[in-house]
Scaffold this active site. Structure first.
Site, PDB file in Angstrom:
ATOM      1  N   VAL A 100      -1.642  -0.473   3.200  1.00 53.13           N
ATOM      2  CA  VAL A 100      -0.317   0.626   1.614  1.00 53.13           C
ATOM      3  C   VAL A 100       0.835   0.342   2.023  1.00 53.13           C
ATOM      4  CG1 VAL A 100       0.127   2.313   0.097  1.00 53.13           C
ATOM      5  CG2 VAL A 100      -2.310   1.440   0.097  1.00 53.13           C
ATOM      6  N   LYS A 129     -15.768   9.856  -5.623  1.00 56.90           N
ATOM      7  CA  LYS A 129     -15.749   9.752  -4.480  1.00 56.90           C
ATOM      8  C   LYS A 129     -16.457   9.629  -3.322  1.00 56.90           C
ATOM      9  CE  LYS A 129     -11.808   7.824  -2.549  1.00 56.90           C
ATOM     10  NZ  LYS A 129     -10.499   7.586  -2.766  1.00 56.90           N
TER      11      LYS A 129
END
Ligand code: NAD
Length: 354
Positions: free
Chosen positions: A184, A80
């Site tokens: 989302v 990440k």
């Protein structure tokens, strides 16, 4: 604790800091594991209160990516990156993104960047002007916005949760509370309403909640009330760490299943408490793997059919992990074990191959 000690504690392979004088970019890339393959993970742009907070975030998120990829059966490691913004909501621009792209390029494909909170397909495309090692853009790189796929995976995990409880796998008549209706969350809401559920939403953006009320007849509640609202399923789809020792007792849901990364502030402790309260927790890194499956799968050359099958497979994986849950083992622990067993197996195979 020193940085190396933190890396050793969580098992990180590599953590790199970057500063670009010309653009002022400050970024950290954390590669947790490349045992299963090169590591794909999003870039989060955030105004952290300190460097320590940014480091903690990138270490925790990258470790989660390793488990997510492993549990999803992908030949991908976990990584990440974070960009430390000078101020809240600083907009991303081409110069910053291209500078980050040049940094990402130095990993020669060991790290593949993608979208996360604060970045968009446009931002990813700007990065892609400097490196081929990005996924999730629309023009220069491939994949586009993974959020609809993440949302579909979350709904698949909800199905597994209903099934594990012996309830009909049918959303008609169910009430689902969604915290955060961004990329989302709004797709989770859309899919559920299409399947007959009623939704309750909260977001710090009034515009987003108004859109959900108008389009999907969602009930809007305050951000303070959403987590304790009475519902069948609570779906945190905003930021991480929203469930902690201070509010587990306030949950009034049967199932906790969301798209956010690191829903639990202290996964071991909180998952155990949730388990004791007889609330079913679908582990976040299994439930929200749909976007990773999409981008990593495309990167690995999978066909549309395989990508869709793997997203549907989130239901089976969630069910398998929930079935591993026992009196003394929370679903989080079971999910970590499931992922780590796969990594250990591949490590062993590699040793034997040499
Ligand atoms: P997003 O920024 O589009 O949406 C987040 C939403 O949460 C925004 O609408 C924001 O206003 C809202 N929000 C922020 N703080 C809130 C609060 N305290 N209460 C209520 N709402 C709040 O981000 P996204 O892409 O939808 O991602 C949401 C979460 O899902 C993140 O944790 C991300 O890491 C995780 N995730 C996303 C993907 C993906 O495909 N985008 C994949 C896996 C995991």
């Amino acid at each position: 604790m020193s940085i190396l000690q933190q890396m050793m504690e969580c098992g990180h392979e590599r953590v790199c800091f970057h500063h670009d004088e010309d653009t002022g970019l400050r970024a950290i890339v954390a590669i947790h594991s490349t045992v299963l393959g090169n590591a794909l993970g999003g870039t989060r742009r955030w105004h952290y209160s300190s460097e320590t907070e940014a480091l903690y975030d990138v270490l925790r998120l990258s470790e989660g990516m390793t488990y997510k990829a492993a549990a999803a059966g992908l030949s991908m490691g976990g990584a990440k990156s974070v960009v430390l913004l000078p101020g809240r909501g600083s907009p991303g621009n081409e110069a910053e993104a291209r500078s980050l792209g040049r940094f990402v390029d130095t990993f020669s494909g060991n790290y593949i960047a993608a979208e996360d909170v604060g970045t968009t397909p446009q931002y990813v495309d700007w990065m892609a002007m400097e490196t081929p090692h990005v996924m999730g853009g629309d023009r220069v790189s491939r994949g586009g916005d993974p959020s609809p796929f993440t949302a579909q995976g979350v709904v698949n995990a909800m199905k597994a949760s209903l099934s594990h409880l012996g309830r009909p796998v049918d959303f008609a008549g169910l009430t689902v509370a969604i915290q955060g209706v961004g990329s989302v969350g709004q797709n989770v809401g859309r899919i559920l309403v299409e399947q007959g559920a009623q939704i309750i939403v909260a977001d710090i953006s009034d515009q987003s909640t108004a859109m959900m009320a108008e389009k999907y007849d969602a009930t809007v509640v305050s951000t303070e009330d959403i987590l304790s609202i009475e519902c069948d399923i609570l779906s945190p789809c905003a930021l991480g760490g929203v469930i902690s020792a201070s509010n587990v007792a306030d949950l009034h849901c049967e199932i906790l299943c969301g798209g956010a990364n690191n829903i639990l502030q202290d996964p071991d402790e909180d998952a155990a408490t949730i388990h004791r309260r007889s609330i079913l927790y679908a582990p976040d890194f299994i439930a929200n793997a749909g976007g990773l499956i999409e981008l990593a799968g495309l990167h690995l050359g999978m066909s549309r059919q395989e990508l869709d099958e793997r997203n549907s497979g989130i239901e089976e994986t969630t069910l398998h992990v929930l079935d591993m849950t026992k009196e003394a083992i929370s679903s989080h622990e079971a999910a970590v074990k499931f992922a780590m067993d796969r990594i250990a197996l591949v490590k062993q195979e590699k040793v034997h191959a040499h």
